[in-house]
Design a protein around this motif. Structure first.
Motif, mmCIF file in Angstrom:
data_model
loop_
_atom_site.group_PDB
_atom_site.id
_atom_site.type_symbol
_atom_site.label_atom_id
_atom_site.label_comp_id
_atom_site.label_asym_id
_atom_site.label_seq_id
_atom_site.Cartn_x
_atom_site.Cartn_y
_atom_site.Cartn_z
ATOM 1 N N GLU A 271 0.829 -1.213 0.000
ATOM 2 C CA GLU A 271 0.000 0.000 0.000
ATOM 3 C C GLU A 271 0.860 1.260 0.000
ATOM 4 O O GLU A 271 0.553 2.227 -0.694
ATOM 5 N N ILE A 272 1.939 1.239 0.754
ATOM 6 C CA ILE A 272 2.858 2.384 0.770
ATOM 7 C C ILE A 272 3.460 2.582 -0.618
ATOM 8 O O ILE A 272 3.524 3.714 -1.120
ATOM 9 N N ILE A 273 3.906 1.498 -1.228
ATOM 10 C CA ILE A 273 4.495 1.584 -2.571
ATOM 11 C C ILE A 273 3.460 2.111 -3.564
ATOM 12 O O ILE A 273 3.763 2.987 -4.382
ATOM 13 N N MET A 274 2.252 1.601 -3.470
ATOM 14 C CA MET A 274 1.196 2.031 -4.389
ATOM 15 C C MET A 274 0.869 3.516 -4.189
ATOM 16 O O MET A 274 0.825 4.283 -5.154
ATOM 17 N N LEU A 275 0.645 3.925 -2.949
ATOM 18 C CA LEU A 275 0.294 5.313 -2.676
ATOM 19 C C LEU A 275 1.446 6.255 -3.029
ATOM 20 O O LEU A 275 1.235 7.266 -3.710
ATOM 21 N N GLY A 276 2.645 5.929 -2.571
ATOM 22 C CA GLY A 276 3.789 6.810 -2.800
ATOM 23 C C GLY A 276 4.164 6.944 -4.260
ATOM 24 O O GLY A 276 4.407 8.049 -4.744
ATOM 25 N N THR A 277 4.177 5.823 -4.974
ATOM 26 C CA THR A 277 4.533 5.856 -6.390
ATOM 27 C C THR A 277 3.455 6.568 -7.196
ATOM 28 O O THR A 277 3.755 7.421 -8.040
ATOM 29 N N GLY A 278 2.202 6.236 -6.935
ATOM 30 C CA GLY A 278 1.103 6.863 -7.665
ATOM 31 C C GLY A 278 1.007 8.357 -7.423
ATOM 32 O O GLY A 278 0.821 9.144 -8.362
ATOM 33 N N ALA A 279 1.149 8.772 -6.173
ATOM 34 C CA ALA A 279 1.067 10.198 -5.844
ATOM 35 C C ALA A 279 2.237 10.967 -6.444
ATOM 36 O O ALA A 279 2.062 12.083 -6.951
ATOM 37 N N THR A 280 3.422 10.372 -6.415
ATOM 38 C CA THR A 280 4.598 11.027 -6.995
ATOM 39 C C THR A 280 4.454 11.115 -8.511
ATOM 40 O O THR A 280 4.787 12.135 -9.119
ATOM 41 N N LEU A 281 3.933 10.075 -9.118
ATOM 42 C CA LEU A 281 3.707 10.091 -10.565
ATOM 43 C C LEU A 281 2.704 11.176 -10.948
ATOM 44 O O LEU A 281 2.910 11.909 -11.925
ATOM 45 N N LEU A 282 1.621 11.319 -10.167
ATOM 46 C CA LEU A 282 0.650 12.383 -10.457
ATOM 47 C C LEU A 282 1.317 13.747 -10.330
ATOM 48 O O LEU A 282 1.088 14.641 -11.150
ATOM 49 N N MET A 283 2.164 13.913 -9.331
ATOM 50 C CA MET A 283 2.893 15.165 -9.148
ATOM 51 C C MET A 283 3.787 15.440 -10.366
ATOM 52 O O MET A 283 3.866 16.582 -10.847
ATOM 53 N N ASP A 284 4.413 14.407 -10.899
ATOM 54 C CA ASP A 284 5.264 14.581 -12.075
ATOM 55 C C ASP A 284 4.443 14.903 -13.320
ATOM 56 O O ASP A 284 4.866 15.705 -14.161
ATOM 57 N N LEU A 285 3.271 14.280 -13.432
ATOM 58 C CA LEU A 285 2.382 14.607 -14.564
ATOM 59 C C LEU A 285 1.911 16.057 -14.465
ATOM 60 O O LEU A 285 1.797 16.756 -15.482
ATOM 61 N N TRP A 286 1.642 16.509 -13.253
ATOM 62 C CA TRP A 286 1.269 17.906 -13.025
ATOM 63 C C TRP A 286 2.409 18.834 -13.488
ATOM 64 O O TRP A 286 2.168 19.844 -14.149
ATOM 65 N N ALA A 287 3.647 18.477 -13.162
ATOM 66 C CA ALA A 287 4.792 19.284 -13.574
ATOM 67 C C ALA A 287 4.906 19.341 -15.092
ATOM 68 O O ALA A 287 5.179 20.407 -15.667
ATOM 69 N N LEU A 288 4.676 18.213 -15.752
ATOM 70 C CA LEU A 288 4.703 18.194 -17.222
ATOM 71 C C LEU A 288 3.594 19.068 -17.804
ATOM 72 O O LEU A 288 3.818 19.799 -18.773
ATOM 73 N N ALA A 289 2.413 18.991 -17.229
ATOM 74 C CA ALA A 289 1.286 19.804 -17.705
ATOM 75 C C ALA A 289 1.577 21.292 -17.510
ATOM 76 O O ALA A 289 1.309 22.103 -18.404
ATOM 77 N N ARG A 290 2.118 21.653 -16.354
ATOM 78 C CA ARG A 290 2.456 23.065 -16.100
ATOM 79 C C ARG A 290 3.468 23.569 -17.118
ATOM 80 O O ARG A 290 3.366 24.696 -17.604
#
Length: 162
Positions: A8-27
């Motif tokens: 669960e930690i791996i899933m939450l941490g990886t997914g949340a970090t990936l969304l943050m990176d997608l946000w950076a790409l969109a910005r």
């Protein structure tokens, strides 16, 4: 740590970090806002082994072999650490009924890491005080971390659904 919690930690941490990176790409694509160069993070870490923890300007510091990879690995490991801290804060029950407010509150608190640790170490001053537009940097950091919080929530929903 129990295996299920680690997953669960791996899933939450990886997914949340990936969304943050997608946000950076969109910005960057939509608004022309450059994201943090994670090579700087790797450079910062690389210089630590020689006892240098602060820089006048990290972008002007000598490069470190493998700094890109080191920076990106550290970025995702930090996401995992934040996910573990978040779950320790909210408890296992949150995974049964994920809610947005605690995830956003934790994310807002987590912005202390770049403002109080990384930015001063990179030569940007406390909370970006030495940058040309400190409040803009602070707001962007907060928004980025709130996106991480949204990612925690969305991954919590996904974990619940699975």
């Amino acid at each position: 740590m129990e295996v299920c919690m680690a997953v669960e930690i791996i899933m939450l941490g990886t997914g949340a970090t990936l969304l943050m990176d997608l946000w950076a790409l969109a910005r960057k694509r939509w608004f022309g806002v450059a994201a943090l160069d994670y090579a700087w993070v790797g450079r910062w870490l690389g210089h630590m082994r020689h006892g240098q923890f602060r820089h006048a300007a990290i972008g002007e510091a000598p490069t470190v072999r493998g700094e890109h990879a080191l920076g990106w690995i550290f970025h995702y490991l930090t996401g995992l650490l934040f996910a573990a801290l978040f779950l320790a804060w909210v408890g296992d029950a949150w995974l049964q009924r994920p809610t947005l407010a605690p995830a956003l509150a934790f994310a807002a608190l987590s912005v202390a890491a770049p403002l109080l640790l990384m930015q001063p170490a990179f030569g940007m001053g406390m909370a970006a005080s030495r940058t040309p537009q400190p409040w803009r940097v602070r707001v962007r950091a907060l928004l980025t971390h709130l996106v991480f919080g949204l990612g925690l929530y969305l991954m919590g929903l996904l974990a619940q659904w699975l």
